[in-house]
Design a protein around this motif. Structure first.
Motif, PDB file in Angstrom:
ATOM      1  N   GLY A 159      17.929   6.523   8.187  1.00  0.00           N
ATOM      2  CA  GLY A 159      18.875   5.325   7.635  1.00  0.00           C
ATOM      3  C   GLY A 159      17.776   5.309   6.074  1.00  0.00           C
ATOM      4  O   GLY A 159      17.153   6.218   5.553  1.00  0.00           O
ATOM      5  N   ASN A 160      18.438   4.129   5.566  1.00  0.00           N
ATOM      6  CA  ASN A 160      18.040   3.789   4.282  1.00  0.00           C
ATOM      7  C   ASN A 160      16.565   3.231   4.170  1.00  0.00           C
ATOM      8  O   ASN A 160      16.322   2.304   4.869  1.00  0.00           O
ATOM      9  N   THR A 161      15.716   3.855   3.481  1.00  0.00           N
ATOM     10  CA  THR A 161      14.383   3.508   3.373  1.00  0.00           C
ATOM     11  C   THR A 161      14.080   2.127   2.776  1.00  0.00           C
ATOM     12  O   THR A 161      13.157   1.360   3.113  1.00  0.00           O
ATOM     13  N   SER A 162      15.093   1.816   1.845  1.00  0.00           N
ATOM     14  CA  SER A 162      15.013   0.524   1.241  1.00  0.00           C
ATOM     15  C   SER A 162      15.207  -0.592   2.241  1.00  0.00           C
ATOM     16  O   SER A 162      14.695  -1.627   2.105  1.00  0.00           O
ATOM     17  N   LYS A 163      16.209  -0.506   2.992  1.00  0.00           N
ATOM     18  CA  LYS A 163      16.616  -1.146   3.879  1.00  0.00           C
ATOM     19  C   LYS A 163      15.194  -1.673   4.643  1.00  0.00           C
ATOM     20  O   LYS A 163      15.122  -2.908   5.103  1.00  0.00           O
ATOM     21  N   PHE A 164      14.657  -0.602   5.172  1.00  0.00           N
ATOM     22  CA  PHE A 164      13.446  -0.759   6.159  1.00  0.00           C
ATOM     23  C   PHE A 164      12.310  -1.460   5.352  1.00  0.00           C
ATOM     24  O   PHE A 164      11.666  -2.188   6.143  1.00  0.00           O
ATOM     25  N   ILE A 165      12.106  -1.142   4.096  1.00  0.00           N
ATOM     26  CA  ILE A 165      11.173  -1.789   3.620  1.00  0.00           C
ATOM     27  C   ILE A 165      11.258  -3.373   3.308  1.00  0.00           C
ATOM     28  O   ILE A 165      10.459  -4.050   3.180  1.00  0.00           O
ATOM     29  N   GLU A 166      12.646  -3.671   3.015  1.00  0.00           N
ATOM     30  CA  GLU A 166      13.271  -4.986   2.717  1.00  0.00           C
ATOM     31  C   GLU A 166      12.926  -5.801   4.310  1.00  0.00           C
ATOM     32  O   GLU A 166      12.365  -6.904   4.184  1.00  0.00           O
ATOM     33  N   LEU A 167      13.107  -5.097   5.483  1.00  0.00           N
ATOM     34  CA  LEU A 167      12.751  -5.500   6.499  1.00  0.00           C
ATOM     35  C   LEU A 167      11.290  -5.946   6.786  1.00  0.00           C
ATOM     36  O   LEU A 167      10.925  -7.112   7.304  1.00  0.00           O
ATOM     37  N   ARG A 169       9.073  -6.299   4.363  1.00  0.00           N
ATOM     38  CA  ARG A 169       8.517  -7.195   3.344  1.00  0.00           C
ATOM     39  C   ARG A 169       8.839  -8.701   3.760  1.00  0.00           C
ATOM     40  O   ARG A 169       8.122  -9.441   3.623  1.00  0.00           O
ATOM     41  N   ASN A 170      10.072  -8.871   4.562  1.00  0.00           N
ATOM     42  CA  ASN A 170      10.428 -10.327   4.794  1.00  0.00           C
ATOM     43  C   ASN A 170       9.707 -10.676   6.167  1.00  0.00           C
ATOM     44  O   ASN A 170      10.086 -11.836   6.621  1.00  0.00           O
ATOM     45  N   VAL A 172       6.708  -8.634   8.634  1.00  0.00           N
ATOM     46  CA  VAL A 172       5.227  -8.157   8.667  1.00  0.00           C
ATOM     47  C   VAL A 172       4.626  -8.534   7.412  1.00  0.00           C
ATOM     48  O   VAL A 172       3.486  -9.020   7.313  1.00  0.00           O
ATOM     49  N   GLY A 173       5.447  -8.053   6.185  1.00  0.00           N
ATOM     50  CA  GLY A 173       4.787  -8.284   5.115  1.00  0.00           C
ATOM     51  C   GLY A 173       4.310  -9.453   4.601  1.00  0.00           C
ATOM     52  O   GLY A 173       3.331  -9.778   3.676  1.00  0.00           O
ATOM     53  N   LYS A 174       5.011 -10.613   4.909  1.00  0.00           N
ATOM     54  CA  LYS A 174       4.581 -12.097   5.102  1.00  0.00           C
ATOM     55  C   LYS A 174       3.205 -12.503   5.423  1.00  0.00           C
ATOM     56  O   LYS A 174       2.728 -13.606   5.516  1.00  0.00           O
ATOM     57  N   ARG A 175       2.803 -11.630   6.332  1.00  0.00           N
ATOM     58  CA  ARG A 175       1.651 -12.060   7.319  1.00  0.00           C
ATOM     59  C   ARG A 175       0.515 -11.021   6.881  1.00  0.00           C
ATOM     60  O   ARG A 175      -0.891 -11.175   7.544  1.00  0.00           O
ATOM     61  N   VAL A 176       0.590  -9.880   6.187  1.00  0.00           N
ATOM     62  CA  VAL A 176      -0.490  -9.360   5.806  1.00  0.00           C
ATOM     63  C   VAL A 176      -0.786  -9.625   4.289  1.00  0.00           C
ATOM     64  O   VAL A 176      -0.164  -9.744   3.501  1.00  0.00           O
ATOM     65  N   TYR A 177      -2.346  -9.833   4.223  1.00  0.00           N
ATOM     66  CA  TYR A 177      -2.831 -10.399   3.185  1.00  0.00           C
ATOM     67  C   TYR A 177      -2.781  -9.217   1.802  1.00  0.00           C
ATOM     68  O   TYR A 177      -3.017  -8.175   1.957  1.00  0.00           O
ATOM     69  N   LYS A 178      -2.121  -9.896   0.663  1.00  0.00           N
ATOM     70  CA  LYS A 178      -2.068  -9.292  -0.464  1.00  0.00           C
ATOM     71  C   LYS A 178      -1.172  -7.947  -0.449  1.00  0.00           C
ATOM     72  O   LYS A 178      -1.987  -6.921  -1.087  1.00  0.00           O
ATOM     73  N   VAL A 229       4.232   3.010  10.351  1.00  0.00           N
ATOM     74  CA  VAL A 229       4.451   1.373  10.061  1.00  0.00           C
ATOM     75  C   VAL A 229       5.902   1.172  10.430  1.00  0.00           C
ATOM     76  O   VAL A 229       6.706   1.849  10.751  1.00  0.00           O
ATOM     77  N   CYS A 230       5.869   0.006  10.932  1.00  0.00           N
ATOM     78  CA  CYS A 230       7.011  -0.624  11.887  1.00  0.00           C
ATOM     79  C   CYS A 230       7.272  -2.224  11.613  1.00  0.00           C
ATOM     80  O   CYS A 230       6.078  -2.893  11.143  1.00  0.00           O
ATOM     81  N   SER A 231       8.204  -2.661  11.685  1.00  0.00           N
ATOM     82  CA  SER A 231       8.493  -4.070  11.623  1.00  0.00           C
ATOM     83  C   SER A 231       9.769  -4.391  12.382  1.00  0.00           C
ATOM     84  O   SER A 231      10.736  -3.603  12.688  1.00  0.00           O
ATOM     85  N   SER A 232       9.851  -5.863  12.811  1.00  0.00           N
ATOM     86  CA  SER A 232      11.019  -6.061  13.506  1.00  0.00           C
ATOM     87  C   SER A 232      11.415  -7.382  12.827  1.00  0.00           C
ATOM     88  O   SER A 232      10.684  -7.898  11.893  1.00  0.00           O
ATOM     89  N   ASP A 233      12.699  -7.886  13.239  1.00  0.00           N
ATOM     90  CA  ASP A 233      13.177  -9.294  12.368  1.00  0.00           C
ATOM     91  C   ASP A 233      12.487 -10.333  13.342  1.00  0.00           C
ATOM     92  O   ASP A 233      12.911 -10.609  14.622  1.00  0.00           O
ATOM     93  N   PHE A 234      11.466 -11.161  12.741  1.00  0.00           N
ATOM     94  CA  PHE A 234      10.713 -12.037  13.737  1.00  0.00           C
ATOM     95  C   PHE A 234      11.752 -13.274  14.110  1.00  0.00           C
ATOM     96  O   PHE A 234      11.378 -13.832  14.895  1.00  0.00           O
ATOM     97  N   LYS A 235      12.880 -13.292  13.340  1.00  0.00           N
ATOM     98  CA  LYS A 235      13.765 -14.448  13.696  1.00  0.00           C
ATOM     99  C   LYS A 235      14.717 -14.015  14.688  1.00  0.00           C
ATOM    100  O   LYS A 235      15.613 -14.631  15.224  1.00  0.00           O
ATOM    101  N   ASN A 236      14.634 -12.823  15.049  1.00  0.00           N
ATOM    102  CA  ASN A 236      15.564 -12.370  16.058  1.00  0.00           C
ATOM    103  C   ASN A 236      14.956 -11.554  17.182  1.00  0.00           C
ATOM    104  O   ASN A 236      15.071 -10.164  17.325  1.00  0.00           O
TER     105      ASN A 236
END
Length: 301
Positions: A159-167, A169-170, A172-178, A229-236
């Motif tokens: 799939g689209n790498t940009s969509k994954f990076i946005e996931l 960022r919104n 896991v990225g908010k919990r990782v320092y700097k 690297v991995c991430s899930s939607d924390f609100k879902n």
């Protein structure tokens, strides 16, 4: 004889050949990989590239120090045959006054023990049939897989790498320092290059409303697959998406690989989650060396 060379002075053909044919082979050591993620890097070279030790470095307050960038799990010493790896540490600790670097699981040392910390990643053997591997998941994983069926989740490879990076960022990225914007740019470039070189694959998980709910990027390394690297939607989180994502990757890669590396963690809660798939710990050494003057001891913080 071991010599230190900056990246621009390396014979990249010989350097990458050493990585490719090393006993300790992994994709993280290739020059093209380090070029993307490192601010600066060089390597210690034994004789005519019989062994190499890549070194990512930075400079702060006029001090040159060794520190791993993001999107790097392991480096270490790479050699075509067994060498005395202690000799490389002698050189590193002589040249750099601060070192923090994760070695690979096949590196071992009998010197400088006080500068070594034992860490773990979690790996799963893929040598059995998928049905047998899945039967070893614990009850929570099996329950989460049933949820993924109930929520009608689907997998999408490539799939689209940009969509994954946005996931990422919104969530896991908010919990990782700097994490800087340049780090996300590096990740996107890195994924694109890995895909082009056929050593990387992106898996995205969608719900029935076509919302992206989980994803991961995998590195294919000879007989081993690593979840970089991995991430899930924390609100879902009630749909079993993360378990479904890992299960689909295990199903896909079981056919052609022997080891599934979760990328793992020494943090108990993360390690416990990966072990719920049947994974086991694999130990590696993290070098932590601080010989800075007292006034600079805490500079990295």
């Amino acid at each position: 004889m071991i010599s230190y060379l900056e990246r621009g002075d390396l014979n990249l053909e010989k350097y990458d050949d050493c990585i490719e044919n090393a006993i300790q082979y992994n994709v993280f050591g290739y020059s093209w990989y380090l070029d993307v993620i490192c601010e600066q890097w060089g390597a210690y070279v034994l004789n005519d590239y019989e062994a190499v030790m890549p070194i990512p470095w930075r400079r702060k307050m006029f001090v040159k120090y060794v520190h791993p960038p993001l999107w790097l799990i392991h480096l270490g010493i790479y050699s075509k045959q067994i060498e005395d790896e202690n000799e490389f540490l002698i050189e590193v600790f002589d040249d750099f006054r601060f070192v923090e670097l994760r070695m690979n699981s096949k590196n071992s040392f009998n010197m400088f023990e006080k500068f070594q910390k034992e860490k773990q990643v979690q790996i799963l053997s893929l040598k059995d049939d998928y049905e047998i591997i899945r039967s070893r998941y614990n009850r929570n994983r099996k329950r989460e897989l049933q949820k993924s069926i109930d929520f009608d989740l689907t997998e999408n490879w490539g799939g689209n790498t940009s969509k994954f990076i946005e996931l990422f960022r919104n969530n896991v990225g908010k919990r990782v320092y700097k994490i800087k914007e340049s780090d996300y740019q590096n990740l996107d470039i890195l994924m694109q290059i890995c895909i082009q070189k056929k050593v990387g694959e992106l898996l995205l998980i969608y719900d029935k409303s076509n919302n992206l709910v989980s994803g991961a990027f995998f590195l294919k390394q000879k007989n081993r697959v690593t979840e970089l690297v991995c991430s899930s939607d924390f609100k879902n989180r009630k749909n079993g998406a993360n378990t479904f994502m890992n299960d689909r990757a295990i199903y896909k890669y079981q056919k052609n690989f022997d080891v599934f590396d979760f990328g793992g963690s020494s943090m108990k809660n993360i390690a416990t989650y990966y072990k719920s798939f049947g994974a086991k710990d694999e130990n590696y050494i993290q070098l932590v060396y601080n010989n800075l003057p007292k006034l600079l001891k805490l500079f990295k913080g």
